[in-house]
Design a protein around this motif. Structure first.
Motif, PDB file in Angstrom:
ATOM      1  N   ARG A 138       1.651 -19.053 -10.560  1.00  9.15           N
ATOM      2  CA  ARG A 138       2.522 -20.135 -11.021  1.00  9.15           C
ATOM      3  C   ARG A 138       3.772 -20.240 -10.142  1.00  9.15           C
ATOM      4  O   ARG A 138       4.152 -21.327  -9.710  1.00  9.15           O
ATOM      5  N   ASP A 139       4.392 -19.083  -9.869  1.00  6.76           N
ATOM      6  CA  ASP A 139       5.609 -19.098  -9.058  1.00  6.76           C
ATOM      7  C   ASP A 139       5.319 -19.573  -7.633  1.00  6.76           C
ATOM      8  O   ASP A 139       6.103 -20.320  -7.045  1.00  6.76           O
ATOM      9  N   ALA A 140       4.190 -19.157  -7.076  1.00  3.70           N
ATOM     10  CA  ALA A 140       3.814 -19.605  -5.729  1.00  3.70           C
ATOM     11  C   ALA A 140       3.601 -21.116  -5.710  1.00  3.70           C
ATOM     12  O   ALA A 140       4.044 -21.796  -4.781  1.00  3.70           O
ATOM     13  N   ARG A 141       2.941 -21.664  -6.729  1.00  2.50           N
ATOM     14  CA  ARG A 141       2.736 -23.123  -6.808  1.00  2.50           C
ATOM     15  C   ARG A 141       4.068 -23.863  -6.857  1.00  2.50           C
ATOM     16  O   ARG A 141       4.247 -24.891  -6.205  1.00  2.50           O
ATOM     17  N   ARG A 142       5.011 -23.328  -7.622  1.00  2.00           N
ATOM     18  CA  ARG A 142       6.326 -23.973  -7.725  1.00  2.00           C
ATOM     19  C   ARG A 142       7.012 -24.008  -6.358  1.00  2.00           C
ATOM     20  O   ARG A 142       7.571 -25.020  -5.964  1.00  2.00           O
ATOM     21  N   HIS A 153      -1.633 -15.449   1.805  1.00  2.00           N
ATOM     22  CA  HIS A 153      -2.358 -14.261   1.332  1.00  2.00           C
ATOM     23  C   HIS A 153      -2.370 -14.286  -0.188  1.00  2.00           C
ATOM     24  O   HIS A 153      -1.372 -14.616  -0.815  1.00  2.00           O
ATOM     25  N   ARG A 154      -3.535 -13.900  -0.737  1.00  2.00           N
ATOM     26  CA  ARG A 154      -3.685 -13.904  -2.187  1.00  2.00           C
ATOM     27  C   ARG A 154      -4.472 -12.670  -2.608  1.00  2.00           C
ATOM     28  O   ARG A 154      -5.506 -12.377  -2.040  1.00  2.00           O
ATOM     29  N   GLU A 155      -3.948 -11.944  -3.577  1.00  2.81           N
ATOM     30  CA  GLU A 155      -4.642 -10.830  -4.224  1.00  2.81           C
ATOM     31  C   GLU A 155      -4.440 -11.019  -5.722  1.00  2.81           C
ATOM     32  O   GLU A 155      -3.592 -11.818  -6.126  1.00  2.81           O
ATOM     33  N   PRO A 156      -5.154 -10.267  -6.558  1.00  2.00           N
ATOM     34  CA  PRO A 156      -4.953 -10.439  -8.009  1.00  2.00           C
ATOM     35  C   PRO A 156      -3.511 -10.200  -8.466  1.00  2.00           C
ATOM     36  O   PRO A 156      -3.050 -10.841  -9.396  1.00  2.00           O
ATOM     37  N   HIS A 157      -2.781  -9.339  -7.785  1.00  2.00           N
ATOM     38  CA  HIS A 157      -1.422  -8.986  -8.205  1.00  2.00           C
ATOM     39  C   HIS A 157      -0.327  -9.516  -7.272  1.00  2.00           C
ATOM     40  O   HIS A 157       0.844  -9.248  -7.496  1.00  2.00           O
ATOM     41  N   LEU A 158      -0.704 -10.279  -6.235  1.00  2.00           N
ATOM     42  CA  LEU A 158       0.265 -10.687  -5.224  1.00  2.00           C
ATOM     43  C   LEU A 158      -0.120 -12.024  -4.604  1.00  2.00           C
ATOM     44  O   LEU A 158      -1.295 -12.242  -4.292  1.00  2.00           O
ATOM     45  N   TYR A 170       8.090 -13.297   4.991  1.00  2.90           N
ATOM     46  CA  TYR A 170       7.216 -13.730   3.919  1.00  2.90           C
ATOM     47  C   TYR A 170       8.030 -13.814   2.633  1.00  2.90           C
ATOM     48  O   TYR A 170       9.021 -13.102   2.467  1.00  2.90           O
ATOM     49  N   LEU A 171       7.601 -14.654   1.712  1.00  3.95           N
ATOM     50  CA  LEU A 171       8.102 -14.673   0.353  1.00  3.95           C
ATOM     51  C   LEU A 171       6.925 -14.245  -0.510  1.00  3.95           C
ATOM     52  O   LEU A 171       5.897 -14.929  -0.550  1.00  3.95           O
ATOM     53  N   GLU A 172       7.057 -13.080  -1.152  1.00  2.91           N
ATOM     54  CA  GLU A 172       5.941 -12.498  -1.897  1.00  2.91           C
ATOM     55  C   GLU A 172       6.262 -12.441  -3.384  1.00  2.91           C
ATOM     56  O   GLU A 172       7.327 -11.957  -3.773  1.00  2.91           O
TER      57      GLU A 172
END
Length: 189
Positions: A138-142, A153-158, A170-172
């Protein structure tokens, strides 16, 4: 300046002192032309804004900086530079087998010095800005909806975002819930 589209804000009772500390350890410059000091990168990077705050930091921050090292010699040099400048080692539950060292700045703000990593991205001295998030997707979409940052990069927790020009940090968004923070990440207007 790169196309990162964000600034990290530190809330501190000693804005100029903390700004000078970060400028020294990153080898960046302090800009005092505005009301609050800003530490500006010498190359790729993000501005660090130091805003005055009446209260002292308490608890773990929900935002921290990961610092880059280019080689094992550079990592040792950075570790000594940080320690000699007043950074202290910290245990925030990271364990012993992680590829980074956790430290705090003179105000107690956490930071991580990363082991050397191969990358085709020129992040500058700050490899990433890590934000604890209850919902990284959600935060990444915003952020991708309001800035030029893209998901890299996408992982279940990141979820990691970066500028399209492949420069700057990077903004993680890391799956974690935590207390309030004395650091904030602000999108550029």
């Amino acid at each position: 300046m790169t196309g990162t589209g964000f600034t990290v804000e530190f809330a501190t009772a000693r804005p100029l002192l903390l700004a000078r500390w970060w400028a020294q350890v990153l080898d960046w410059t302090v800009d005092t032309s505005a009301a609050d000091p800003v530490v500006r990168p010498a190359g790729p990077g993000i501005p660090l804004l130091f805003a005055g705050a009446a209260r002292e930091k308490s608890g773990k921050n929900g935002v921290h900086l990961d610092l880059r090292s280019e080689s094992h010699d550079h990592e040792r040099t950075m570790l000594l530079r940080l320690f000699n400048a007043g950074a202290r080692f910290a245990d925030i539950g990271q364990g012993e087998d992680v590829p980074w060292v956790v430290m705090t700045d003179p105000d107690g703000n956490e930071l991580c010095l990363l082991e050397p990593r191969k990358s085709d991205v020129d992040t500058g001295a700050v490899h990433s800005v890590v934000i604890d998030s209850a919902d990284p997707e959600r935060d990444a979409r915003r952020w991708t909806g309001t800035t030029s940052l893209i998901v890299v990069h996408r992982e279940p927790h990141l979820v990691a975002l970066h500028s399209p020009d492949r420069s700057g940090p990077y903004l993680e968004f890391l799956s974690a819930t935590g207390p309030g923070t004395t650091l904030r990440v602000l999108p550029h207007p």
